[in-house]
Structure formats: C-alpha cells, structure tokens
Design a protein around this motif. Structure first.
Motif, PDB file in Angstrom:
ATOM      1  N   PRO A 185       3.074   1.212  -3.371  1.00 61.66           N
ATOM      2  CA  PRO A 185       2.154   0.072  -3.410  1.00 61.66           C
ATOM      3  C   PRO A 185       1.368  -0.119  -2.115  1.00 61.66           C
ATOM      4  N   LEU A 186       1.927   0.261  -0.975  1.00 64.45           N
ATOM      5  CA  LEU A 186       1.211   0.117   0.287  1.00 64.45           C
ATOM      6  C   LEU A 186      -0.031   1.011   0.305  1.00 64.45           C
ATOM      7  N   THR A 187       0.112   2.243  -0.168  1.00 64.12           N
ATOM      8  CA  THR A 187      -1.028   3.158  -0.229  1.00 64.12           C
ATOM      9  C   THR A 187      -2.092   2.620  -1.165  1.00 64.12           C
ATOM     10  N   GLN A 188      -1.667   2.102  -2.313  1.00 65.71           N
ATOM     11  CA  GLN A 188      -2.627   1.523  -3.261  1.00 65.71           C
ATOM     12  C   GLN A 188      -3.315   0.307  -2.648  1.00 65.71           C
ATOM     13  N   SER A 189      -2.572  -0.496  -1.911  1.00 67.69           N
ATOM     14  CA  SER A 189      -3.168  -1.674  -1.268  1.00 67.69           C
ATOM     15  C   SER A 189      -4.210  -1.270  -0.228  1.00 67.69           C
ATOM     16  N   LEU A 190      -3.919  -0.204   0.529  1.00 69.64           N
ATOM     17  CA  LEU A 190      -4.898   0.288   1.497  1.00 69.64           C
ATOM     18  C   LEU A 190      -6.170   0.754   0.788  1.00 69.64           C
ATOM     19  N   ALA A 191      -6.001   1.443  -0.327  1.00 71.13           N
ATOM     20  CA  ALA A 191      -7.162   1.896  -1.101  1.00 71.13           C
ATOM     21  C   ALA A 191      -7.957   0.696  -1.597  1.00 71.13           C
ATOM     22  N   LEU A 192      -7.279  -0.342  -2.077  1.00 66.79           N
ATOM     23  CA  LEU A 192      -7.964  -1.535  -2.574  1.00 66.79           C
ATOM     24  C   LEU A 192      -8.743  -2.231  -1.466  1.00 66.79           C
ATOM     25  N   GLU A 193      -8.161  -2.276  -0.267  1.00 64.39           N
ATOM     26  CA  GLU A 193      -8.874  -2.888   0.853  1.00 64.39           C
ATOM     27  C   GLU A 193     -10.169  -2.129   1.141  1.00 64.39           C
ATOM     28  N   LEU A 194     -10.105  -0.815   1.065  1.00 65.29           N
ATOM     29  CA  LEU A 194     -11.303  -0.019   1.301  1.00 65.29           C
ATOM     30  C   LEU A 194     -12.326  -0.213   0.187  1.00 65.29           C
ATOM     31  N   PHE A 195     -11.859  -0.344  -1.068  1.00 67.55           N
ATOM     32  CA  PHE A 195     -12.778  -0.619  -2.179  1.00 67.55           C
ATOM     33  C   PHE A 195     -13.472  -1.953  -1.958  1.00 67.55           C
ATOM     34  N   GLU A 196     -12.711  -2.951  -1.514  1.00 61.27           N
ATOM     35  CA  GLU A 196     -13.281  -4.280  -1.281  1.00 61.27           C
ATOM     36  C   GLU A 196     -14.316  -4.249  -0.157  1.00 61.27           C
ATOM     37  N   ARG A 197     -14.157  -3.305   0.764  1.00 58.65           N
ATOM     38  CA  ARG A 197     -15.130  -3.148   1.850  1.00 58.65           C
ATOM     39  C   ARG A 197     -16.262  -2.211   1.424  1.00 58.65           C
ATOM     40  N   GLU A 198     -16.310  -1.930   0.123  1.00 58.48           N
ATOM     41  CA  GLU A 198     -17.385  -1.175  -0.531  1.00 58.48           C
ATOM     42  C   GLU A 198     -17.430   0.310  -0.170  1.00 58.48           C
ATOM     43  N   PHE A 199     -16.268   0.881   0.136  1.00 53.90           N
ATOM     44  CA  PHE A 199     -16.188   2.327   0.280  1.00 53.90           C
ATOM     45  C   PHE A 199     -15.965   2.927  -1.094  1.00 53.90           C
ATOM     46  N   GLY A 200     -16.504   4.090  -1.345  1.00 52.14           N
ATOM     47  CA  GLY A 200     -16.358   4.771  -2.620  1.00 52.14           C
ATOM     48  C   GLY A 200     -15.055   5.543  -2.708  1.00 52.14           C
ATOM     49  N   TYR A 201     -14.754   6.011  -3.917  1.00 52.51           N
ATOM     50  CA  TYR A 201     -13.483   6.700  -4.125  1.00 52.51           C
ATOM     51  C   TYR A 201     -13.411   8.035  -3.381  1.00 52.51           C
TER      52      TYR A 201
END
Length: 63
Positions: A11-27
């Motif tokens: 879940p920590l890795t997924q949370s880091l990915a979500l934070e980056l998505f929220e900052r408008e970084f792409g996949y």
C-alpha cells in the motif's frame, strides 16, 4: 495446484503513485520513478482516473 505468481505491491508504493498522480504526473513517469512495470501503473492510473484513490488502494485485495 495453480499458484499466483503475480507481484503484489504494498500500500505504501500505491500511495506514492497516487500522490504523483495527484500532482499530475503520468503513468509513464510514475512507472520509471518507482521502478514498477508500466502496465501495472497504467491500471492504477486508469482506476484512479475513474473512481479516485480509494479504488486503487482496493485493487488486488479481497473485497
């Protein structure tokens, strides 16, 4: 007996990915930044785009 050889991301890795998505970084950026396969992060990104962060955190777990 069939075994599940898929890699589970914590879940920590997924949370880091979500934070980056929220900052408008792409996949693609998130995938390379976190060292996670592009297809996995793309699934998270599309799920995040559809229903938000809660949907991503529930992926892969028991519902």
């Amino acid at each position: 007996m069939v075994s599940d050889n898929r890699v589970k991301h914590d879940p920590l890795t997924q949370s880091l990915a979500l934070e980056l998505f929220e900052r408008e970084f792409g996949y693609m950026f998130v995938s390379s930044h976190l060292g996670i396969p592009r297809d996995t992060v793309r699934q998270w990104y599309y799920k995040y785009s559809d229903i938000g962060s809660g949907g991503v955190l529930m992926m892969g777990g028991k519902r």
